[in-house]
Design an enzyme around this catalytic site. Structure first.
Site, PDB file in Angstrom:
ATOM      1  CB  CYS A 131       6.995 -37.117  36.716  1.00  7.73           C
ATOM      2  SG  CYS A 131       7.978 -37.475  35.256  1.00  7.73           S
ATOM      3  CE1 TYR A 151      -3.532   2.538   0.367  1.00  3.45           C
ATOM      4  CE2 TYR A 151      -3.600   2.168   2.732  1.00  3.45           C
ATOM      5  CZ  TYR A 151      -4.077   2.806   1.613  1.00  3.45           C
ATOM      6  OH  TYR A 151      -5.099   3.702   1.739  1.00  3.45           O
TER       7      TYR A 151
HETATM    8  S1  IVH Z   1      -4.492  -3.239   2.662  1.00  2.00           S
HETATM    9  C1  IVH Z   1      -6.840   0.400   4.425  1.00  2.00           C
HETATM   10  N1  IVH Z   1      -3.413  -5.428   1.737  1.00  2.00           N
HETATM   11  O1  IVH Z   1      -4.644  -7.052   6.956  1.00  2.00           O
HETATM   12  C2  IVH Z   1      -6.433  -0.990   4.099  1.00  2.00           C
HETATM   13  N2  IVH Z   1      -3.767  -5.268   4.082  1.00  2.00           N
HETATM   14  O2  IVH Z   1      -7.374  -6.434   8.290  1.00  2.00           O
HETATM   15  C3  IVH Z   1      -5.005  -1.199   4.214  1.00  2.00           C
HETATM   16  N3  IVH Z   1      -2.952  -7.211   5.333  1.00  2.00           N
HETATM   17  O3  IVH Z   1      -4.022  -4.161   8.819  1.00  2.00           O
HETATM   18  C4  IVH Z   1      -4.610  -2.598   4.263  1.00  2.00           C
HETATM   19  N4  IVH Z   1      -2.182  -8.337   3.619  1.00  2.00           N
HETATM   20  O4  IVH Z   1      -2.082  -5.706   8.336  1.00  2.00           O
HETATM   21  C5  IVH Z   1      -3.840  -4.776   2.826  1.00  2.00           C
HETATM   22  N5  IVH Z   1      -2.413  -7.289   0.757  1.00  2.00           N
HETATM   23  C6  IVH Z   1      -2.837  -6.636   1.855  1.00  2.00           C
HETATM   24  C7  IVH Z   1      -2.726  -7.188   3.138  1.00  2.00           C
HETATM   25  C8  IVH Z   1      -3.202  -6.468   4.235  1.00  2.00           C
HETATM   26  C9  IVH Z   1      -2.325  -8.320   4.929  1.00  2.00           C
HETATM   27  C10 IVH Z   1      -3.274  -6.925   6.750  1.00  2.00           C
HETATM   28  C11 IVH Z   1      -2.910  -5.546   7.202  1.00  2.00           C
HETATM   29  C12 IVH Z   1      -4.182  -4.907   7.658  1.00  2.00           C
HETATM   30  C13 IVH Z   1      -5.068  -6.086   7.873  1.00  2.00           C
HETATM   31  C14 IVH Z   1      -6.475  -5.683   7.587  1.00  2.00           C
END
Ligand code: IVH
Length: 667
Positions: free
Chosen positions: A405, A225
């Site tokens: 034990c 992101y």
């Molecule tokens: S996008 C506003 N993409 O999942 C959204 N999150 O429940 C931003 N996560 O806090 C997150 N893989 O820690 C996004 N490909 C991915 C992800 C991902 C794991 C985690 C992240 C987030 C949580 C959301």
């Protein structure tokens, strides 16, 4: 449901969810899986919507979990760090798509990506340099863990190519399965509770105070992101490709999709293929590609309207609990194991599941003969998730943790603040004796070539060895007569025992098998206290003054030496010529200019890495300490120094000096 019933249920759900939040985020010991948690949360949100008169600003539905901890500086996020709403079915994805189409008329694309199951991180880059790494925290502010994140090799410290002057990038920090397994077996070796799953291990590691240990744990990171004001593209997918060219690790398995069917295909494909990945994933994230459209759609209180998470269902089967058996480890810790009616789960036949400790049995309220649900999540070893209470036989017996034990019948003990039950009969309990011998001869300890667990078993059965010192009394005639042993192999063992007299003190110390004294702790102890006498005579305060050593480890060391049999063991090993002190060789540039000074370093430095600075202090005869006390001579302060350390040093009036001033002390 009438109003009274709703009020009761809401208050029950809030209590439950608060408890599980705490277990997950604070203790790092989740008791229930994500799916069950999300179901409880969904039920609460449903009831709160239906009965708005019971709304409460402090309800668990109103907040995202927090991983804030005391030791790190807390900083505000420039852009809030929200989570995603979770779904478990394709219908819910369809509804998500319909919601969006009601809000916009334009045509748009989706991006499907894997949902990595680690701990999230937000990285800030300024002019191509990593300037800050912050955990999610409560979404508004997080812990500044920059120095730890800098140890993660897949995170670039300096970018390449044509990057924006300032931006943030978010992603997930993960511990690969292979590293997780090695770490856990090491923890079990020294009597530490293993991590429940790679995610907990990753978040626990990220919060360690000592970044050199973080570095040794081999964390990995995937970024997903990009945020900022001047980004080179509108498309999220395209931005990720840019980020890849700047040096970030971006998943290869991200795909643009135009239709719901394409999204579903991605879900089906990765539901199986994810099992071949080196890191844990727990679902798929579906996002709208255009960041302009993302902004138009905006956020609800807790999550973006333009993205949704689809969670894979962990494979789960129901089977019968036939019995519980108990294993005794090298340190005497008792591990209960469930013996199950064999059942096929995710391609393998499962017969056993770990139950970890007495608390787990209690919280599951296990009864013999119960029909239990077994799941294989990211953790590989199957575990019991819950009991089918409806099918329980009314006369069934609860599983009661053993009191004695199973191997030597000694009354078990449970130490304060620990979850494991122990057999205290260290010197008389067969698996403990054999376990200690196996540990002693292992590669990382004394590395006795030719001797393995089978030979240890034979030597034990023949009553030839009862402790590690007995190994050095063995004669050729003792060994030659053992099963499948010839003169050649026997000679090799004796030679190897003989050369083990050269093994450095720190490894001998590790080989003794003192609870919680793993390789790193042994190294620190040996380097700091130099000889076994110094360690044996050290007070609790002196021991905890050594970097990495807390009260639990210090107490374990003191208890070990309080045992006469252990002291006798050391005497015998000494007589056999093993090394019980650090061999000092004059190093180049060595001086005594810092002799007698206890120095603590904090923050990051310009001229030295933290480890090099510590080595420099040692080279000049100084002592590195990890916590500030009235006895500390100097605090060497670098950038981003921990605020609590600074405050404590000021309070105790400890002189605070810079890296350059330290150099001046040694000319
Ligand atoms: S996008 C506003 N993409 O999942 C959204 N999150 O429940 C931003 N996560 O806090 C997150 N893989 O820690 C996004 N490909 C991915 C992800 C991902 C794991 C985690 C992240 C987030 C949580 C959301």
């Amino acid at each position: 449901m009438n109003q009274q019933e709703a009020a009761n249920r809401i208050s029950h759900l809030r209590e439950e969810l608060e408890k599980h939040n705490y277990n997950y985020y604070v203790l790092n010991i989740p008791e229930i899986d994500d799916y069950t948690f999300d179901q409880l949360m969904a039920e609460l949100i449903g009831l709160e919507t239906q009965f708005p008169e019971f709304s409460d600003a402090n309800s668990p539905s109103q907040r995202v979990g927090s991983d804030l901890s005391q030791e790190f500086k807390q900083v505000a996020h420039k852009y809030q760090m929200l989570s995603l709403s979770n779904t478990y079915t394709e219908e819910e994805i369809q509804e998500f798509d319909q919601r969006i189409r009601k809000l916009t008329d334009e045509t748009f694309e989706y991006v499907c990506e894997l949902k990595f199951d680690g701990t999230s991180i937000s990285l800030t880059y300024e002019n191509g340099l990593l300037t800050r790494a912050v955990t999610r925290g409560d979404g508004e502010k997080g812990d500044d863990v920059t120095s730890n994140v800098k140890t993660i090799k897949s995170i670039p410290l300096r970018l390449k190519g044509d990057y924006p002057a300032e931006f943030e990038i978010r992603g997930e920090i993960l511990l690969p399965f292979s590293v997780f397994e090695a770490l856990n077996s090491e923890r079990e070796e020294i009597g530490e509770q293993p991590f429940a799953n790679p995610r907990n291990a990753a978040s626990g590691t990220l919060k360690l105070q000592n970044s050199s240990i973080v570095s040794s744990r081999k964390l990995d990171a995937y970024l997903y992101y990009v945020l900022g004001d001047n980004l080179p593209d509108d498309g999220h997918y395209e931005l990720l490709q840019h980020a890849k060219s700047w040096g970030f690790k971006i998943s290869e398995h991200t795909r643009k999709c135009q239709t719901l069917q394409e999204i579903f295909d991605f879900l089906h494909e990765w539901n199986t293929k994810r099992k071949d990945l080196p890191v844990a994933t727990d679902g798929v994230v579906i996002k709208i590609n255009s960041t302009r459209l993302q902004q138009e759609l905006g956020f609800t209180a807790k999550s973006p309207r333009w993205a949704i998470a689809y969670k894979f269902k962990a494979e789960r089967v129901s089977t019968r609990l036939n019995s519980v058996s108990y294993q005794v480890g090298r340190t005497g810790a008792i591990t209960p194991v469930a013996n199950l009616e064999p059942v096929l789960l995710a391609g393998t036949v499962v017969k056993r599941a770990t139950l970890h400790n007495a608390d787990v049995i209690k919280s599951l309220d296990l009864h013999l003969g119960d029909q239990v649900y077994v799941e294989k999540g990211g953790e590989i070893i199957p575990k019991i998730i819950s009991v089918d209470m409806a099918s329980r036989h009314p006369m069934s017996e609860p599983v009661l943790f053993i009191e004695r034990c199973p191997e030597c019948n000694t009354q078990l003990i449970r130490l304060d603040g620990e979850s494991a039950n122990y057999c205290p009969n260290e010197t008389g309990c067969p698996p403990q004796i054999k376990g200690k011998l196996e540990h002693f001869i292992s590669r990382k300890a004394m590395n006795i070539d030719g001797l393995g667990s089978e030979t240890i078993e034979l030597l034990f059965q023949k009553n030839l060895v009862r402790n590690i010192a007995d190994l050095y009394d063995l004669k050729l005639t003792d060994i030659v007569d053992l099963d499948r042993m010839g003169e050649k192999s026997a000679t090799r063992i004796l030679d190897s025992l003989s050369t083990s007299r050269e093994v450095p003190f720190e490894r001998v110390l590790f080989a003794l098998g003192i609870r919680y004294v793993g390789e790193t702790v042994a190294k620190k102890l040996a380097r700091e206290l130099k000889s076994i006498e110094q360690i044996e005579n050290a007070t609790l305060e002196q021991l905890t003054g050594v970097e990495e050593i807390g009260g639990k480890i210090a107490e374990s060391i003191i208890n070990w030496f309080a045992n006469d049999q252990n002291r006798l063991l050391i005497e015998r090993l000494k007589n056999h010529g093993l090394l019980f002190e650090v061999k000092t060789e004059q190093k180049e540039g060595q001086t005594e200019k810092l002799k007698g000074l206890s120095i603590i370093i904090s923050g990051t430095f310009e001229k030295f890495s933290r480890d090099d600075l510590k080595a420099f202090i040692e080279l000049h005869g100084g002592k590195n300490v990890s916590s500030i006390s009235a006895k500390t001579s100097y605090l060497v302060a670098g950038d981003n120094i921990g605020p609590s350390k600074l405050e404590k040093a000021q309070k105790l009036k400890i002189p605070i000096i810079s890296e350059d001033e330290l150099l001046q002390l040694t000319n």
